[in-house]
Scaffold this motif. Structure first.
Motif, PDB file in Angstrom:
ATOM      1  N   VAL A  84      14.493  47.253  54.398  1.00 57.59           N
ATOM      2  CA  VAL A  84      15.371  47.933  53.352  1.00 57.59           C
ATOM      3  C   VAL A  84      15.077  47.399  52.093  1.00 57.59           C
ATOM      4  O   VAL A  84      14.208  46.514  51.989  1.00 57.59           O
ATOM      5  N   GLU A  85      15.237  48.082  51.174  1.00 58.14           N
ATOM      6  CA  GLU A  85      15.066  47.564  49.641  1.00 58.14           C
ATOM      7  C   GLU A  85      15.977  46.546  49.454  1.00 58.14           C
ATOM      8  O   GLU A  85      17.277  46.671  49.442  1.00 58.14           O
ATOM      9  N   ALA A  86      15.688  45.613  48.685  1.00 56.77           N
ATOM     10  CA  ALA A  86      16.294  44.311  48.332  1.00 56.77           C
ATOM     11  C   ALA A  86      17.312  44.714  47.262  1.00 56.77           C
ATOM     12  O   ALA A  86      16.969  45.222  46.193  1.00 56.77           O
ATOM     13  N   PRO A  87      18.688  44.493  47.501  1.00 57.08           N
ATOM     14  CA  PRO A  87      19.773  44.668  46.171  1.00 57.08           C
ATOM     15  C   PRO A  87      19.435  43.796  45.141  1.00 57.08           C
ATOM     16  O   PRO A  87      18.591  42.528  45.232  1.00 57.08           O
ATOM     17  N   GLU A  88      19.451  44.110  44.004  1.00 52.99           N
ATOM     18  CA  GLU A  88      19.259  43.498  42.677  1.00 52.99           C
ATOM     19  C   GLU A  88      20.532  42.480  42.465  1.00 52.99           C
ATOM     20  O   GLU A  88      21.480  42.935  41.647  1.00 52.99           O
ATOM     21  N   VAL A  89      20.834  41.428  43.173  1.00 52.99           N
ATOM     22  CA  VAL A  89      21.781  40.782  43.097  1.00 52.99           C
ATOM     23  C   VAL A  89      21.217  39.359  42.879  1.00 52.99           C
ATOM     24  O   VAL A  89      20.140  38.926  43.483  1.00 52.99           O
ATOM     25  N   PRO A  90      22.207  38.236  42.308  1.00 50.21           N
ATOM     26  CA  PRO A  90      21.598  36.683  42.595  1.00 50.21           C
ATOM     27  C   PRO A  90      21.279  36.276  43.987  1.00 50.21           C
ATOM     28  O   PRO A  90      21.921  36.884  44.857  1.00 50.21           O
ATOM     29  N   ILE A 115      23.240  38.235  59.873  1.00 51.42           N
ATOM     30  CA  ILE A 115      22.100  38.838  59.614  1.00 51.42           C
ATOM     31  C   ILE A 115      21.254  37.698  58.825  1.00 51.42           C
ATOM     32  O   ILE A 115      21.669  36.323  58.536  1.00 51.42           O
ATOM     33  N   ASP A 116      19.945  37.702  58.766  1.00 45.77           N
ATOM     34  CA  ASP A 116      19.182  36.902  57.987  1.00 45.77           C
ATOM     35  C   ASP A 116      17.968  37.901  57.561  1.00 45.77           C
ATOM     36  O   ASP A 116      18.209  39.189  57.944  1.00 45.77           O
ATOM     37  N   PHE A 117      17.023  37.379  56.643  1.00 48.76           N
ATOM     38  CA  PHE A 117      16.002  38.222  56.143  1.00 48.76           C
ATOM     39  C   PHE A 117      14.771  37.697  56.102  1.00 48.76           C
ATOM     40  O   PHE A 117      14.578  36.380  55.740  1.00 48.76           O
ATOM     41  N   ILE A 118      13.773  38.383  55.980  1.00 53.47           N
ATOM     42  CA  ILE A 118      12.411  37.797  55.455  1.00 53.47           C
ATOM     43  C   ILE A 118      11.802  38.832  54.326  1.00 53.47           C
ATOM     44  O   ILE A 118      11.769  40.000  54.622  1.00 53.47           O
ATOM     45  N   GLU A 119      11.418  38.221  53.297  1.00 49.17           N
ATOM     46  CA  GLU A 119      10.967  38.818  52.202  1.00 49.17           C
ATOM     47  C   GLU A 119       9.562  39.298  52.440  1.00 49.17           C
ATOM     48  O   GLU A 119       8.661  38.387  52.919  1.00 49.17           O
ATOM     49  N   ASP A 123       3.446  43.190  46.554  1.00 44.92           N
ATOM     50  CA  ASP A 123       2.555  44.407  46.734  1.00 44.92           C
ATOM     51  C   ASP A 123       2.636  45.010  47.764  1.00 44.92           C
ATOM     52  O   ASP A 123       2.101  45.933  48.175  1.00 44.92           O
ATOM     53  N   ALA A 124       4.056  44.828  48.555  1.00 47.35           N
ATOM     54  CA  ALA A 124       3.850  45.292  50.007  1.00 47.35           C
ATOM     55  C   ALA A 124       4.351  46.894  50.136  1.00 47.35           C
ATOM     56  O   ALA A 124       3.917  47.454  50.897  1.00 47.35           O
ATOM     57  N   PHE A 125       4.932  47.263  48.987  1.00 51.03           N
ATOM     58  CA  PHE A 125       5.077  48.664  49.092  1.00 51.03           C
ATOM     59  C   PHE A 125       4.958  49.297  47.454  1.00 51.03           C
ATOM     60  O   PHE A 125       6.013  49.253  46.670  1.00 51.03           O
ATOM     61  N   LYS A 126       3.845  49.647  47.445  1.00 45.90           N
ATOM     62  CA  LYS A 126       3.514  50.088  46.006  1.00 45.90           C
ATOM     63  C   LYS A 126       4.423  51.363  45.407  1.00 45.90           C
ATOM     64  O   LYS A 126       4.685  52.096  46.178  1.00 45.90           O
ATOM     65  N   GLY A 127       4.857  51.123  44.159  1.00 42.96           N
ATOM     66  CA  GLY A 127       5.511  52.388  43.679  1.00 42.96           C
ATOM     67  C   GLY A 127       7.063  52.520  43.905  1.00 42.96           C
ATOM     68  O   GLY A 127       7.903  53.385  43.829  1.00 42.96           O
ATOM     69  N   ARG A 128       7.370  51.219  44.994  1.00 44.41           N
ATOM     70  CA  ARG A 128       8.931  50.986  45.280  1.00 44.41           C
ATOM     71  C   ARG A 128       9.319  49.912  45.035  1.00 44.41           C
ATOM     72  O   ARG A 128       8.635  48.863  44.373  1.00 44.41           O
ATOM     73  N   GLY A 129      10.830  49.628  45.320  1.00 41.66           N
ATOM     74  CA  GLY A 129      11.443  48.503  44.834  1.00 41.66           C
ATOM     75  C   GLY A 129      10.972  47.418  45.822  1.00 41.66           C
ATOM     76  O   GLY A 129      10.320  47.681  46.698  1.00 41.66           O
ATOM     77  N   LYS A 130      11.250  46.000  45.479  1.00 40.76           N
ATOM     78  CA  LYS A 130      10.979  45.178  46.394  1.00 40.76           C
ATOM     79  C   LYS A 130      11.635  45.209  47.710  1.00 40.76           C
ATOM     80  O   LYS A 130      12.827  45.578  47.829  1.00 40.76           O
ATOM     81  N   MET A 131      11.068  45.072  48.858  1.00 37.46           N
ATOM     82  CA  MET A 131      11.533  45.100  50.211  1.00 37.46           C
ATOM     83  C   MET A 131      11.591  44.215  51.065  1.00 37.46           C
ATOM     84  O   MET A 131      10.894  42.939  50.758  1.00 37.46           O
ATOM     85  N   LEU A 132      12.238  44.179  51.946  1.00 38.05           N
ATOM     86  CA  LEU A 132      12.640  42.984  52.898  1.00 38.05           C
ATOM     87  C   LEU A 132      12.844  43.637  54.409  1.00 38.05           C
ATOM     88  O   LEU A 132      13.278  44.485  54.381  1.00 38.05           O
ATOM     89  N   TYR A 133      12.683  42.783  55.270  1.00 37.10           N
ATOM     90  CA  TYR A 133      13.144  42.887  56.646  1.00 37.10           C
ATOM     91  C   TYR A 133      14.423  42.216  57.039  1.00 37.10           C
ATOM     92  O   TYR A 133      14.473  40.996  56.570  1.00 37.10           O
TER      93      TYR A 133
END
Length: 301
Positions: A84-90, A115-119, A123-133
């Motif tokens: 998923v794309e990382a939400p822009e939140v603190p 849930i948990d996540f890994i960032e 440069d993992a997805f050029k042209g897109r927002g920051k992604m994480l699993y």
């Protein structure tokens, strides 16, 4: 991943366990300074171990592992791994925001989700927002599994999943920028992790038998390598590391060598991990995920 609050006690070193229908694979790690060493690796042959916990508990006692902190590796179908794309939140609000982001993708209500996540790298997805699993699991299932761990006299420390447990071994094998494909083989669900500079860029699950669908496995790996280069923009994949150690030159290994333009290797854990237990081929194949999970960096979030 999916960490639990630790209890204050005098527990022994970390044990990792992975359940199958045929038994439980366990591995334990001891620490000597910064050196991590496998102190125990065993496969406990118990049919349907979730309903025969007394038999498993007896085996744990025989191994001298009772009271140890334990990381339990979930199996296919017991969790979801979502890109998923990382939400822009603190950062302190990130988990809650992610829960709402994946609510339509998970198979249970948000109230029942852990849930948990890994960032991923910038440069993992050029042209897109920051992604994480995002790793998601049903709270009810997790609670049943932790209760089972307690019934066999192990202390639940954390819940892990195969894709991320594999990183504990793969990170040290992928220190160069040129791409490395990690191919973990399992009859129920194989995994492809695409890595560069010790970082995970892409993970895919192959939900079919690799031995009966060799052509599909080779094609899926080729597609992952192509995506890694063309869409993520990383250097070509020069090496494929197959896990666990394969017995001889299998049909799949031959197809990989013949059809993919990369060096294909089968990893022998005995070459990269110090162990008090001889790491036979059978033990490596049965206990690979528990070994990988036991090697987790306890300082990681």
């Amino acid at each position: 991943m999916l960490r639990f609050r630790k209890k204050n006690n005098k527990a022994k070193g970390l044990v990792a366990a992975h359940i199958s229908h045929e038994g439980v694979a366990v591995a334990s790690v001891s620490l000597a300074g910064k050196l991590r060493k496998l102190s125990n690796v065993a496969f406990l042959s118990v049919n349907d171990p979730l309903t025969h916990s007394q038999s498993v508990a007896a085996e744990i006692l025989n191994l001298g592992l009772e009271g140890s902190r334990c990381s339990l590796v979930l199996s296919a179908g017991e969790y979801q791994l979502l890109l998923v794309e990382a939400p822009e939140v603190p950062k302190e609000e990130l988990k809650e925001a992610l829960l709402w982001r994946v609510k339509d993708l998970i198979e249970y209500s948000t109230d029942d989700a852990i849930i948990d996540f890994i960032e991923l790298p910038e440069d993992a997805f050029k042209g897109r927002g920051k992604m994480l699993y995002v790793v998601a699991a049903d709270r009810n299932l997790v609670e049943k599994r932790t209760a089972w761990l307690e019934s066999i006299h192990l202390e639940p420390a954390c819940i892990d999943v195969p894709e991320l447990a594999l990183l504990n071994i793969a990170e040290d094998l992928c220190e160069v920028e040129a791409g490395t494909a990690i191919l973990y083989l399992n009859e129920q669900q194989s995994i492809i992790n695409m890595m560069s500079l010790s970082s995970l860029y892409l993970s895919r699950a192959l939900s079919y038998s690799h031995s009966s669908q060799i052509d599909n496995a080779v094609l899926d790996l080729q597609r992952s390598m192509d995506y890694f280069e063309s869409q993520i923009g990383k250097p070509p994949c020069l090496r494929i590391v197959v896990m666990p150690l394969q017995v001889g030159e299998t049909p799949l290994m031959m197809e990989l060598r013949d059809n993919l333009g990369a060096d294909v290797q089968s990893l022998d854990l005995g070459d990269v991990i110090e162990s008090e237990t001889p790491l036979t081929i059978d033990l490596q194949q049965r206990c690979f995920l528990s070994i990988a999970a036991a090697l987790r960096n306890e300082g990681a979030k």
